[in-house]
Design a protein around this motif. Structure first.
Motif, mmCIF file in Angstrom:
data_model
loop_
_atom_site.group_PDB
_atom_site.id
_atom_site.type_symbol
_atom_site.label_atom_id
_atom_site.label_comp_id
_atom_site.label_asym_id
_atom_site.label_seq_id
_atom_site.Cartn_x
_atom_site.Cartn_y
_atom_site.Cartn_z
ATOM 1 N N THR A 76 40.796 40.489 44.211
ATOM 2 C CA THR A 76 41.233 39.301 44.314
ATOM 3 C C THR A 76 39.813 38.588 43.534
ATOM 4 O O THR A 76 38.932 39.101 43.181
ATOM 5 C CB THR A 76 40.750 39.130 45.758
ATOM 6 N N VAL A 77 40.184 37.194 43.555
ATOM 7 C CA VAL A 77 39.070 36.060 43.022
ATOM 8 C C VAL A 77 37.965 36.516 43.345
ATOM 9 O O VAL A 77 36.717 36.455 42.725
ATOM 10 C CB VAL A 77 39.667 34.658 43.154
ATOM 11 N N GLY A 78 37.930 36.614 44.747
ATOM 12 C CA GLY A 78 36.634 36.442 45.608
ATOM 13 C C GLY A 78 35.888 38.150 45.347
ATOM 14 O O GLY A 78 34.837 38.121 45.085
ATOM 15 N N GLY A 79 36.709 39.068 45.134
ATOM 16 C CA GLY A 79 36.419 40.464 44.667
ATOM 17 C C GLY A 79 35.598 40.220 43.426
ATOM 18 O O GLY A 79 34.460 40.789 42.907
ATOM 19 N N TRP A 80 36.235 39.378 42.227
ATOM 20 C CA TRP A 80 35.568 39.372 40.934
ATOM 21 C C TRP A 80 34.170 38.419 41.258
ATOM 22 O O TRP A 80 33.279 38.930 40.251
ATOM 23 C CB TRP A 80 36.647 38.771 40.089
ATOM 24 N N VAL A 81 34.150 37.658 41.830
ATOM 25 C CA VAL A 81 33.124 36.924 42.030
ATOM 26 C C VAL A 81 31.567 37.845 42.603
ATOM 27 O O VAL A 81 30.741 37.839 41.964
ATOM 28 C CB VAL A 81 33.306 35.512 43.209
ATOM 29 N N LEU A 82 32.320 38.508 43.558
ATOM 30 C CA LEU A 82 31.169 39.620 44.125
ATOM 31 C C LEU A 82 30.713 40.474 42.955
ATOM 32 O O LEU A 82 29.680 40.886 42.920
ATOM 33 C CB LEU A 82 31.728 40.142 45.199
ATOM 34 N N ALA A 83 31.882 41.129 42.021
ATOM 35 C CA ALA A 83 31.231 42.137 40.870
ATOM 36 C C ALA A 83 30.548 41.031 40.330
ATOM 37 O O ALA A 83 29.508 41.872 39.356
ATOM 38 C CB ALA A 83 32.747 42.304 40.429
ATOM 39 N N VAL A 84 30.746 39.874 39.620
ATOM 40 C CA VAL A 84 29.717 39.187 38.780
ATOM 41 C C VAL A 84 28.574 38.913 39.301
ATOM 42 O O VAL A 84 27.484 39.318 38.660
ATOM 43 C CB VAL A 84 30.484 37.765 38.329
ATOM 44 N N ALA B 15 23.578 45.075 44.355
ATOM 45 C CA ALA B 15 24.752 45.279 43.768
ATOM 46 C C ALA B 15 25.918 46.112 44.569
ATOM 47 O O ALA B 15 26.984 45.907 44.817
ATOM 48 C CB ALA B 15 24.614 46.067 42.382
ATOM 49 N N VAL B 16 25.478 47.535 44.938
ATOM 50 C CA VAL B 16 26.482 48.221 45.659
ATOM 51 C C VAL B 16 26.986 47.599 47.064
ATOM 52 O O VAL B 16 27.842 47.585 47.366
ATOM 53 C CB VAL B 16 26.107 49.622 45.711
ATOM 54 N N PRO B 17 25.907 46.928 47.736
ATOM 55 C CA PRO B 17 26.210 46.361 48.979
ATOM 56 C C PRO B 17 27.220 45.215 48.806
ATOM 57 O O PRO B 17 28.221 45.120 49.623
ATOM 58 C CB PRO B 17 24.748 45.887 49.631
ATOM 59 N N MET C 259 35.471 47.085 48.333
ATOM 60 C CA MET C 259 35.727 48.345 48.130
ATOM 61 C C MET C 259 34.793 49.379 48.530
ATOM 62 O O MET C 259 33.861 49.202 49.254
ATOM 63 C CB MET C 259 35.562 48.579 46.439
ATOM 64 N N SER C 260 35.102 50.709 48.595
ATOM 65 C CA SER C 260 34.429 51.705 49.236
ATOM 66 C C SER C 260 32.960 51.840 48.419
ATOM 67 O O SER C 260 33.023 51.556 47.263
ATOM 68 C CB SER C 260 34.999 52.937 49.006
ATOM 69 N N PRO C 261 31.786 52.329 48.945
ATOM 70 C CA PRO C 261 30.671 52.224 48.556
ATOM 71 C C PRO C 261 30.674 53.408 47.259
ATOM 72 O O PRO C 261 29.962 53.018 46.294
ATOM 73 C CB PRO C 261 29.730 52.698 49.580
ATOM 74 N N VAL C 262 31.445 54.587 47.343
ATOM 75 C CA VAL C 262 31.501 55.218 46.480
ATOM 76 C C VAL C 262 32.106 54.851 45.129
ATOM 77 O O VAL C 262 31.905 55.034 43.983
ATOM 78 C CB VAL C 262 32.319 56.560 46.755
ATOM 79 N N GLN C 263 33.235 54.166 45.411
ATOM 80 C CA GLN C 263 33.950 53.334 44.058
ATOM 81 C C GLN C 263 33.121 52.209 43.462
ATOM 82 O O GLN C 263 33.052 52.288 42.283
ATOM 83 C CB GLN C 263 35.345 52.812 44.402
ATOM 84 N N ALA C 264 32.178 51.703 44.443
ATOM 85 C CA ALA C 264 31.243 50.477 43.708
ATOM 86 C C ALA C 264 30.101 51.146 43.137
ATOM 87 O O ALA C 264 29.872 50.668 41.922
ATOM 88 C CB ALA C 264 30.776 49.812 44.953
ATOM 89 N N VAL D 281 34.055 44.462 31.130
ATOM 90 C CA VAL D 281 34.250 42.981 31.374
ATOM 91 C C VAL D 281 32.955 42.618 31.940
ATOM 92 O O VAL D 281 32.516 41.393 31.521
ATOM 93 C CB VAL D 281 35.480 42.631 32.438
ATOM 94 N N LEU D 282 32.300 43.251 32.834
ATOM 95 C CA LEU D 282 31.077 42.759 33.542
ATOM 96 C C LEU D 282 29.773 42.982 32.833
ATOM 97 O O LEU D 282 28.718 42.113 32.959
ATOM 98 C CB LEU D 282 30.914 43.519 34.812
ATOM 99 N N THR D 283 29.730 43.974 31.691
ATOM 100 C CA THR D 283 28.422 44.276 30.970
ATOM 101 C C THR D 283 27.795 42.967 30.382
ATOM 102 O O THR D 283 26.627 42.940 30.366
ATOM 103 C CB THR D 283 28.789 45.336 30.082
ATOM 104 N N PRO D 284 28.600 42.099 29.685
ATOM 105 C CA PRO D 284 27.942 41.067 29.003
ATOM 106 C C PRO D 284 27.337 39.903 30.068
ATOM 107 O O PRO D 284 26.421 39.433 29.611
ATOM 108 C CB PRO D 284 29.218 40.289 28.195
#
Length: 248
Positions: free
Chosen positions: A5-13, A33-35, A41-46, A203-206
């Motif tokens: 979701t948009v919120g998920g991508w915000v957290l990923a950024v 980052a992982v928390p 998502m699951s901690p393993v996937q994160a 996508v997140l690396t830059p």
């Protein structure tokens, strides 16, 4: 590509920014980052998603700190760290992530409170120790493998050495960069480097690389006394967050 979701991508950024700042010298920030990603998502996937971001950010950090590190500290801690990563790989399906998260959080809380309550202990610098480096390096390697949360045990070993902020930051960057390269092998073997994770990481690396530059500028202008106070308080806050996450 991961379906977030948009919120998920915000957290990923935000997670990527924390990784970049850490590689620029603000080591404790990366533990968020992982928390953060575990909220969507699951901690393993994160952990699998963030490892390529860590590895790519390591390049920026190593360039920035190519001459600023303590080889003695690395030599005493890295053998234990590699063993800890191997142990994490061997027990990947046996130990629950919440258990390791709780242990990491408790170690960080105890160390941070001890440093804050008894600040006089921070005055005398210690010498690197093969025994202590192996123990804390091993714990850092293990917990880094499980959830990229090796900073508290690493800090327990390194902070009493009273390195200068730049050498502290550089040594930390080199230590976790080597750990991350080693972790690529078991992560790939366990299937955590999926195509979807790798695309999202690209996508997140830059974002993370830009944050490396920001972190580098901050660590070079922060006074030494303030630097250690900040990382101690940062350790306490993040460790409490890990304890809460584990118990929840």
């Amino acid at each position: 590509m991961l379906e977030l979701t948009v919120g998920g991508w915000v957290l990923a950024v935000l997670a990527s920014i924390s990784v970049g700042l850490a590689k620029g010298g603000l080591a404790m920030v990366a533990m968020l980052a992982v928390p953060l990603l575990s909220l969507v998502m699951s901690p393993v996937q994160a952990a699998g998603l963030m490892l390529p971001v860590y590895v790519a950010s390591d390049v920026g950090g190593l360039i920035a700190f190519r001459r600023n590190f303590d080889l003695r500290v690395l030599a005493t801690a890295l053998p234990g760290a590699v063993a800890g990563i191997g142990l994490g790989w061997a027990g990947a399906h046996l130990v629950p992530v919440w258990g390791v998260t709780l242990i990491v959080g408790l170690i960080g809380v105890v160390f941070a409170l001890n440093a804050l309550i008894r600040p006089q202990l921070a005055g005398a610098a210690r010498e690197p120790s093969a025994a202590k480096g192996s123990v804390w390096g091993g714990i850092a390697g293990y917990t880094s493998f499980v959830s990229h949360s090796g900073a508290p045990p690493w800090q327990v070993y390194v902070q009493p050495l009273r390195l200068s902020p730049v050498i502290y930051a550089g040594t930390t960057t080199w230590f976790f960069a080597i750990c991350n390269w080693v972790k690529l092998i078991p992560y790939a073997a366990l299937g955590q480097l999926s195509v979807a994770n790798l695309k999202a990481a690209a996508v997140l690396t830059p974002v993370a690389l830009i944050s490396v530059w920001v972190g580098l500028r901050l660590v070079r202008i922060i006074p030494e006394a303030l630097f250690y106070k900040l990382i101690t308080w940062g350790l306490l806050v993040v460790s409490l967050r890990l304890v809460w996450q584990a118990l929840a």
